[in-house]
Design a protein around this motif. Structure first.
Motif, PDB file in Angstrom:
ATOM      1  N   ARG A 101      11.134   4.127   0.987  1.00 20.45           N
ATOM      2  CA  ARG A 101      11.799   3.630   2.203  1.00 20.45           C
ATOM      3  C   ARG A 101      10.791   3.301   3.287  1.00 20.45           C
ATOM      4  O   ARG A 101      11.039   2.432   4.115  1.00 20.45           O
ATOM      5  CB  ARG A 101      12.775   4.667   2.733  1.00 20.45           C
ATOM      6  N   ALA A 102       9.708   4.080   3.329  1.00 16.87           N
ATOM      7  CA  ALA A 102       8.710   3.854   4.365  1.00 16.87           C
ATOM      8  C   ALA A 102       7.391   4.404   3.888  1.00 16.87           C
ATOM      9  O   ALA A 102       7.355   5.376   3.137  1.00 16.87           O
ATOM     10  CB  ALA A 102       9.124   4.568   5.661  1.00 16.87           C
ATOM     11  N   SER A 103       6.303   3.764   4.274  1.00 14.99           N
ATOM     12  CA  SER A 103       5.003   4.328   3.924  1.00 14.99           C
ATOM     13  C   SER A 103       3.980   3.882   4.947  1.00 14.99           C
ATOM     14  O   SER A 103       4.134   2.858   5.619  1.00 14.99           O
ATOM     15  CB  SER A 103       4.592   3.890   2.517  1.00 14.99           C
ATOM     16  N   GLY A 104       2.922   4.676   5.095  1.00 19.06           N
ATOM     17  CA  GLY A 104       1.867   4.384   6.055  1.00 19.06           C
ATOM     18  C   GLY A 104       1.284   5.671   6.583  1.00 19.06           C
ATOM     19  O   GLY A 104       1.555   6.746   6.036  1.00 19.06           O
ATOM     20  N   PRO A 105       0.494   5.594   7.654  1.00 15.93           N
ATOM     21  CA  PRO A 105      -0.120   6.792   8.227  1.00 15.93           C
ATOM     22  C   PRO A 105       0.955   7.807   8.615  1.00 15.93           C
ATOM     23  O   PRO A 105       1.992   7.438   9.170  1.00 15.93           O
ATOM     24  CB  PRO A 105      -0.847   6.271   9.470  1.00 15.93           C
ATOM     25  N   VAL A 106       0.700   9.063   8.316  1.00 16.17           N
ATOM     26  CA  VAL A 106       1.732  10.084   8.464  1.00 16.17           C
ATOM     27  C   VAL A 106       2.186  10.208   9.916  1.00 16.17           C
ATOM     28  O   VAL A 106       3.374  10.403  10.188  1.00 16.17           O
ATOM     29  CB  VAL A 106       1.227  11.428   7.873  1.00 16.17           C
ATOM     30  N   ALA A 107       1.261  10.052  10.866  1.00 10.91           N
ATOM     31  CA  ALA A 107       1.607  10.233  12.276  1.00 10.91           C
ATOM     32  C   ALA A 107       2.592   9.168  12.754  1.00 10.91           C
ATOM     33  O   ALA A 107       3.427   9.410  13.612  1.00 10.91           O
ATOM     34  CB  ALA A 107       0.337  10.199  13.133  1.00 10.91           C
ATOM     35  N   GLU A 108       2.505   7.975  12.157  1.00  9.22           N
ATOM     36  CA  GLU A 108       3.404   6.895  12.584  1.00  9.22           C
ATOM     37  C   GLU A 108       4.716   6.899  11.809  1.00  9.22           C
ATOM     38  O   GLU A 108       5.777   6.611  12.362  1.00  9.22           O
ATOM     39  CB  GLU A 108       2.723   5.533  12.358  1.00  9.22           C
TER      40      GLU A 108
END
Lengths: 332, 259
Positions: free
Chosen positions: B217-224
């Motif tokens: 569903r979503a992926s990328g830097p954990v903080a964002e």
């Protein structure tokens, strides 16, 4: 204990072998055995007994004991079932039927009967796998279905063997003894014919030892560690069937050893097949020599079949093992 | 770099993962998060090549995974399954040694470098004095650490872990994930790990892939990416992500008391 085990087991085997050559209807002291081996003299009765009777018999017992025990360890590892053994997954019964059918229906010579035993052992095992697949669940972690279907297939093949035996009274006499698992010097020719096939199977199992140890962690974990799982399983099962069916071709189906010896040896050598398999070979050879000795001496001058002694011991061991591996959870 | 394109895979005919696209960045710690049954473990197994995809593909540095021989793959990727089995009478030392299998010759044993690595792996998980004990005599947490040591002993550039901190007490959860983070920061390893505890993901991971219903569903830097909006979408969960002394903390809302 783990370090010392190979030495102890080898010593025990040497002792058993010496006993097997010395003991019998007449006691032949070690010096007599040495004389027979070093300077064989056909006119001396003791020499004839040692070279033509006791030595072939002891060699057959050791080969069969080693081959069946190693096969049992490999089957237990690959099938991940503590109750797996050549006699419980259809190999022994298949080989026995093939030998009897070959002799009764096709008139096969003893030499060809050995090949029949190999083919029969393989087919008996495949039949057990097939029935297990039909009957079992995909998620049967301990492969109980295989053991049950092995028992069913063994009974079915055993029934066919009996029917064939009953059909020909003349031949029956020759095979009734063999079918009971008969370690005897009369099978020395078969030993000469098939020892190398058993040796080939055992060598293949030893070569696979490292991969078999990893396979015991589960198929997927083993694959992630670099094992070609399907190939290793196929080779290992093929080697186990080859070794145990060759043993059956020589002296008939012997139970007990393949099931029990790995369980006796594992605590002493550890679970790694590199140590377990040689340990099984030594201990299996020892036990088979001892069982043969009991068979010859217990009711002397009558000689029992070694297979009968082993089956008696095996029945008791099987009960203890079912209790340990299948009923332990139920009690707790 | 592991790249997954249009992957549809499952057990039998029913797909668990449907048309999933994702990639795991090299030298980063990627957390896989998502509700139970969303296909996290299945995804790792598919990457390892244990399941035959119905569609799509997985590549390692552009090469389809299925074309890499098992032994070569075992030198590049290590996998920690969710459930680990060990035969009776196998000692911890022997288990860890098995991790080095793919590096060794067919018959040669471990060399000095391997032995050093094995000792190091055991020390890392705090079991250096237990090497002679049978694995099955250890406690659940010790066993889990034993299998982690085995993965470390495999010494691969890529490590896939399925719930590595399962069965571990809180001290070891933090110690071990700290170690895993060091693997990426200091040793340039790529780590992908299924994590259930979102706070562990927020504390240690660089990247996150959020899965639900067999899709990413979503992926990328954990903080964002691990934010309140995505948590609502993926977990159907009301939660705040608050900042505290430079760290992010996920605080789920309590359910309404039932009347």
């Amino acid at each position: 204990m783990r370090r010392g085990f190979p030495v102890l087991a080898a010593l025990a085997l040497a002792l058993c072998l010496l006993l097997a050559l010395s003991a019998g209807e007449s006691w032949i002291p070690p010096s007599g055995i040495w004389a027979a081996l070093a300077r064989f003299d056909e006119t001396r009765q003791a020499d004839v007994i040692v070279i033509y009777q006791r030595l072939p018999r002891a060699l057959i017992a050791m080969l069969a004991g080693a081959a069946l025990s190693m096969s049992g360890a490999v089957l237990q590892g690959v099938l991940r079932n503590p109750l797996a053994s050549p006699s419980l997954v259809g190999i022994n019964a298949g080989a026995a039927l093939a030998v009897v059918a070959g002799a009764f229906l096709l008139g096969l010579e003893p030499r060809a009967q050995g090949s029949a035993a190999l083919a029969g052992g393989g087919l008996g095992f495949l039949a057990s796998l097939g029935v297990a697949r039909l009957a079992g669940h995909a998620h049967d972690p301990r492969g109980l279905a295989l053991i049950l279907s092995g028992a069913i297939v063994s009974m079915f093949l055993g029934g066919l063997t009996q029917a064939l035996l009953l059909s020909d009274p003349a031949l029956r006499q020759d095979y009734l003894g063999w079918l009971g698992g008969n370690v005897s010097h009369v099978h020395a020719e078969r030993l000469a014919d098939f020892w190398w096939l058993a040796a080939l199977g055992m060598a293949a199992m030893l070569l696979l030892a490292r991969r078999l140890s990893l396979l015991a962690l589960g198929a997927e974990k083993a694959a992630s560690l670099g094992i070609d799982v399907a190939r290793t399983q196929l080779l290992a099962l093929g080697a186990a069937v080859l070794a145990s069916a060759s043993a059956v071709a020589i002296c008939g189906p012997l139970g007990f050893l393949g099931l029990v010896v790995p369980h006796l040896v594992r605590p002493l050598t550890g679970a790694r097949f590199g140590a377990l398999l040689p340990g099984c070979a030594l201990a299996g050879a020892c036990l088979c020599l001892l069982a043969d000795l009991i068979a010859r001496m217990a009711l002397a001058p009558l000689a029992l079949h070694t297979g009968v002694v082993l089956e008696l011991l095996g029945g008791i061991a099987f009960m203890l093992m079912v209790r340990r591996f299948y009923l332990r959870g139920a009690e707790a | 770099m592991i790249r997954i394109q249009g992957l549809t895979v499952g057990y039998g005919r029913k797909p668990v993962i449907r048309g999933l696209d994702a990639s795991f960045a090299p030298r980063r710690f990627t957390a896989l998060v998502g509700p139970n049954g969303c296909g996290k473990s299945t995804l790792l197994k598919a990457v390892m090549g244990f399941l035959r995809p119905q569609a799509g593909r997985v590549t390692l540095d552009g090469v389809p995974m299925a074309r890499i021989p098992r032994r070569a793959l075992a030198r590049r990727i290590a996998w920690l399954p969710q459930e680990n089995h060990c035969p009776d009478y196998l000692t911890l030392g022997e288990l860890v040694e098995m991790g080095g299998h793919a590096r060794q010759g067919l018959f040669a044993g471990p060399d000095d470098r391997d032995r050093l690595l094995f000792r190091e792996a055991l020390r890392t998980v705090g079991l250096q004095d237990q090497a002679h004990l049978p694995v099955n005599a250890l406690s659940g947490g010790q066993r889990q650490r034993a299998f982690i040591a085995m993965v470390l002993a495999q010494d691969t550039p890529i490590v896939l872990m399925d719930e590595p901190v399962n069965h571990l007490d809180v001290t070891y959860q933090y110690a071990l994930l700290g170690l895993v983070r060091d693997l990426t920061r200091r040793h340039g390893r790529t780590v992908v790990s299924v994590l259930h505890d979102l706070n562990l993901a927020l504390s240690f991971a660089d990247e996150v892939v959020m899965m639900s219903g067999g899709e990413a569903r979503a992926s990328g830097p954990v903080a964002e990416v691990l934010n309140a909006a995505n948590l609502r979408e993926v977990f159907d969960l009301d939660a705040q992500v608050i900042r505290h002394e430079g760290r992010r903390i996920c605080l789920p809302a309590l359910p309404e008391p039932s009347a």
